[in-house]
Write an enzyme that holds these catalytic residues in place. Sequence first.
Site, PDB file in Angstrom:
ATOM      1  N   ASP A 104      54.289  10.534  17.116  1.00  0.00           N
ATOM      2  CA  ASP A 104      55.748  10.388  17.007  1.00  0.00           C
ATOM      3  C   ASP A 104      56.256  11.432  16.021  1.00  0.00           C
ATOM      4  O   ASP A 104      55.495  11.964  15.213  1.00  0.00           O
ATOM      5  CB  ASP A 104      56.143   8.982  16.522  1.00  0.00           C
ATOM      6  CG  ASP A 104      57.655   8.791  16.461  1.00  0.00           C
ATOM      7  OD1 ASP A 104      58.354   9.237  17.389  1.00  0.00           O
ATOM      8  OD2 ASP A 104      58.158   8.232  15.464  1.00  0.00           O
ATOM      9  N   SER A 105      57.568  11.673  16.077  1.00  0.00           N
ATOM     10  CA  SER A 105      58.181  12.585  15.112  1.00  0.00           C
ATOM     11  C   SER A 105      58.080  12.012  13.691  1.00  0.00           C
ATOM     12  O   SER A 105      58.204  12.749  12.728  1.00  0.00           O
ATOM     13  CB  SER A 105      59.656  12.805  15.479  1.00  0.00           C
ATOM     14  OG  SER A 105      60.329  11.564  15.493  1.00  0.00           O
ATOM     15  N   TYR A 108      63.657  14.620  15.445  1.00  0.00           N
ATOM     16  CA  TYR A 108      63.615  15.495  16.614  1.00  0.00           C
ATOM     17  C   TYR A 108      64.904  15.354  17.440  1.00  0.00           C
ATOM     18  O   TYR A 108      65.241  16.226  18.218  1.00  0.00           O
ATOM     19  CB  TYR A 108      62.438  15.117  17.523  1.00  0.00           C
ATOM     20  CG  TYR A 108      61.071  15.630  17.116  1.00  0.00           C
ATOM     21  CD1 TYR A 108      60.799  16.114  15.836  1.00  0.00           C
ATOM     22  CD2 TYR A 108      60.028  15.625  18.041  1.00  0.00           C
ATOM     23  CE1 TYR A 108      59.527  16.562  15.496  1.00  0.00           C
ATOM     24  CE2 TYR A 108      58.757  16.080  17.716  1.00  0.00           C
ATOM     25  CZ  TYR A 108      58.512  16.547  16.437  1.00  0.00           C
ATOM     26  OH  TYR A 108      57.247  16.994  16.116  1.00  0.00           O
ATOM     27  N   GLY A 109      65.557  14.198  17.280  1.00  0.00           N
ATOM     28  CA  GLY A 109      66.643  13.818  18.199  1.00  0.00           C
ATOM     29  C   GLY A 109      67.802  14.780  18.254  1.00  0.00           C
ATOM     30  O   GLY A 109      68.533  14.827  19.233  1.00  0.00           O
ATOM     31  N   CYS A 165      57.289   8.508  21.413  1.00  0.00           N
ATOM     32  CA  CYS A 165      58.576   9.053  20.981  1.00  0.00           C
ATOM     33  C   CYS A 165      59.362   9.376  22.242  1.00  0.00           C
ATOM     34  O   CYS A 165      58.889  10.139  23.096  1.00  0.00           O
ATOM     35  CB  CYS A 165      58.328  10.330  20.165  1.00  0.00           C
ATOM     36  SG  CYS A 165      59.827  11.202  19.688  1.00  0.00           S
ATOM     37  N   ASN A 166      60.541   8.789  22.361  1.00  0.00           N
ATOM     38  CA  ASN A 166      61.347   9.024  23.560  1.00  0.00           C
ATOM     39  C   ASN A 166      61.848  10.458  23.630  1.00  0.00           C
ATOM     40  O   ASN A 166      61.913  11.051  24.706  1.00  0.00           O
ATOM     41  CB  ASN A 166      62.540   8.073  23.572  1.00  0.00           C
ATOM     42  CG  ASN A 166      62.116   6.654  23.852  1.00  0.00           C
ATOM     43  OD1 ASN A 166      62.032   6.251  24.999  1.00  0.00           O
ATOM     44  ND2 ASN A 166      61.811   5.892  22.817  1.00  0.00           N
ATOM     45  N   THR A 167      62.217  10.999  22.472  1.00  0.00           N
ATOM     46  CA  THR A 167      62.776  12.351  22.462  1.00  0.00           C
ATOM     47  C   THR A 167      61.716  13.350  22.937  1.00  0.00           C
ATOM     48  O   THR A 167      61.996  14.215  23.762  1.00  0.00           O
ATOM     49  CB  THR A 167      63.266  12.700  21.040  1.00  0.00           C
ATOM     50  OG1 THR A 167      64.063  11.612  20.564  1.00  0.00           O
ATOM     51  CG2 THR A 167      64.074  13.968  21.028  1.00  0.00           C
ATOM     52  N   GLU A 214      64.194   6.213   8.668  1.00  0.00           N
ATOM     53  CA  GLU A 214      63.212   7.046   7.949  1.00  0.00           C
ATOM     54  C   GLU A 214      63.432   6.974   6.437  1.00  0.00           C
ATOM     55  O   GLU A 214      62.506   7.102   5.661  1.00  0.00           O
ATOM     56  CB  GLU A 214      63.315   8.509   8.415  1.00  0.00           C
ATOM     57  CG  GLU A 214      62.736   8.757   9.798  1.00  0.00           C
ATOM     58  CD  GLU A 214      61.209   8.924   9.824  1.00  0.00           C
ATOM     59  OE1 GLU A 214      60.652   9.514   8.895  1.00  0.00           O
ATOM     60  OE2 GLU A 214      60.591   8.447  10.796  1.00  0.00           O
ATOM     61  N   CYS A 252      64.460   4.306  21.597  1.00  0.00           N
ATOM     62  CA  CYS A 252      63.943   5.151  20.527  1.00  0.00           C
ATOM     63  C   CYS A 252      62.985   4.257  19.753  1.00  0.00           C
ATOM     64  O   CYS A 252      63.320   3.111  19.440  1.00  0.00           O
ATOM     65  CB  CYS A 252      65.075   5.627  19.617  1.00  0.00           C
ATOM     66  SG  CYS A 252      64.481   6.440  18.114  1.00  0.00           S
ATOM     67  N   THR A 253      61.792   4.777  19.489  1.00  0.00           N
ATOM     68  CA  THR A 253      60.761   3.904  18.923  1.00  0.00           C
ATOM     69  C   THR A 253      61.027   3.524  17.464  1.00  0.00           C
ATOM     70  O   THR A 253      60.346   2.676  16.915  1.00  0.00           O
ATOM     71  CB  THR A 253      59.379   4.569  19.065  1.00  0.00           C
ATOM     72  OG1 THR A 253      59.410   5.873  18.460  1.00  0.00           O
ATOM     73  CG2 THR A 253      58.997   4.701  20.522  1.00  0.00           C
ATOM     74  N   HIS A 254      62.021   4.159  16.854  1.00  0.00           N
ATOM     75  CA  HIS A 254      62.426   3.745  15.497  1.00  0.00           C
ATOM     76  C   HIS A 254      63.290   2.476  15.522  1.00  0.00           C
ATOM     77  O   HIS A 254      63.371   1.758  14.528  1.00  0.00           O
ATOM     78  CB  HIS A 254      63.253   4.839  14.824  1.00  0.00           C
ATOM     79  CG  HIS A 254      62.457   5.985  14.282  1.00  0.00           C
ATOM     80  ND1 HIS A 254      61.795   6.882  15.082  1.00  0.00           N
ATOM     81  CD2 HIS A 254      62.228   6.377  13.002  1.00  0.00           C
ATOM     82  CE1 HIS A 254      61.204   7.791  14.313  1.00  0.00           C
ATOM     83  NE2 HIS A 254      61.445   7.501  13.049  1.00  0.00           N
TER      84      HIS A 254
HETATM   85  N1  DGL Z   1      61.019   7.803  17.606  1.00  0.00           N
HETATM   86  C1  DGL Z   1      61.722   8.919  18.183  1.00  0.00           C
HETATM   87  C2  DGL Z   1      62.228   8.504  19.561  1.00  0.00           C
HETATM   88  O1  DGL Z   1      61.713   7.548  20.138  1.00  0.00           O
HETATM   89  C3  DGL Z   1      62.701   9.403  17.167  1.00  0.00           C
HETATM   90  C4  DGL Z   1      63.290  10.702  17.446  1.00  0.00           C
HETATM   91  C5  DGL Z   1      63.731  11.515  16.286  1.00  0.00           C
HETATM   92  O2  DGL Z   1      62.856  12.029  15.581  1.00  0.00           O
HETATM   93  O3  DGL Z   1      64.938  11.730  16.178  1.00  0.00           O
HETATM   94  O4  DGL Z   1      63.096   9.118  20.135  1.00  0.00           O
END
Ligand code: DGL
Length: 277
Positions: free
Chosen positions: A10-11, A42-43, A73-75, A158, A192-194
Amino acid sequence: MKKGPIGIFDSGYGGLTVFKEIESRLPQYDFVYLGDNARVPYGTRSFETVYQYTWECVQHLFAMDCNLVVLACNTASAKALRSIQQNDLPSFDVDKRVLGVIRPTAEVVGTYTKTGKIGILATQGTVSSNSYVIEINKFFPDIKIFQEACPLWVPLVESNEFNTPGADYFIEKNLNNLFKQSPDIDTVVLACTHYPLLVDSISKFLPVGIRLVSQGKLVAESLEDYLERHTLLKESCSLGTRRNFYTTGAVGDFNEKAAIFLGHGVGYGIESKHLPL
Ligand code: DGL
């Protein structure tokens, strides 16, 4: 093929919400987690940058003997997965596999809605890629999908500011924007996994009767099924209790925050290692 741990990427910390579910469903395997905390989020980054960062991190996991990497990570799944699968892996190593989190989610969410209207909460990158609209409509062509980008939610998580009035303000605002698009939405995906870390705050502002969907369990179930159908890959995943956490950021911060993501009483301490890029 040399056996190796399953890699989870993940990011930042968000992928730990997916790792937790995968580990609980498939505890027999070794795992290595990599969070690119030095370069999160990353988003808000371009397609090229997300692809470059993701491919770099995936190669680090391959170098640690992972034969299978899950982009938790979805992004990264939206912006890098296809290029990695179609362009990089065939020349890099045809035996390696990289999987994402969007398809396992898209395959099932359509069965949850009664109104045929689904809301997607995600990063700007995931929303603008339109991946959820495309993927869900492949399986459920009649379902209408409404998206809302929540660019501040990842930085709030974060920086451990997610249970604060400041976070509540933005959560309420983004949810209002989503339901303004259609009051009939009855299923909302935390794409988004966050975001599972924000469930308490989200629930405060969610209209009653709405189903809130987190991805962790769906991804874990889908991974188990994938391994059953790909026995050579399954056999290339080493069995054991290895749990290694790597971060491109600060180790102390990672250890502290990872405990929040994984929940208490997990049974092992997190000792991350710094991974220079
Ligand atoms: N957990 C990432 C996701 O699922 C976060 C993306 C990010 O870093 O902005 O998209």
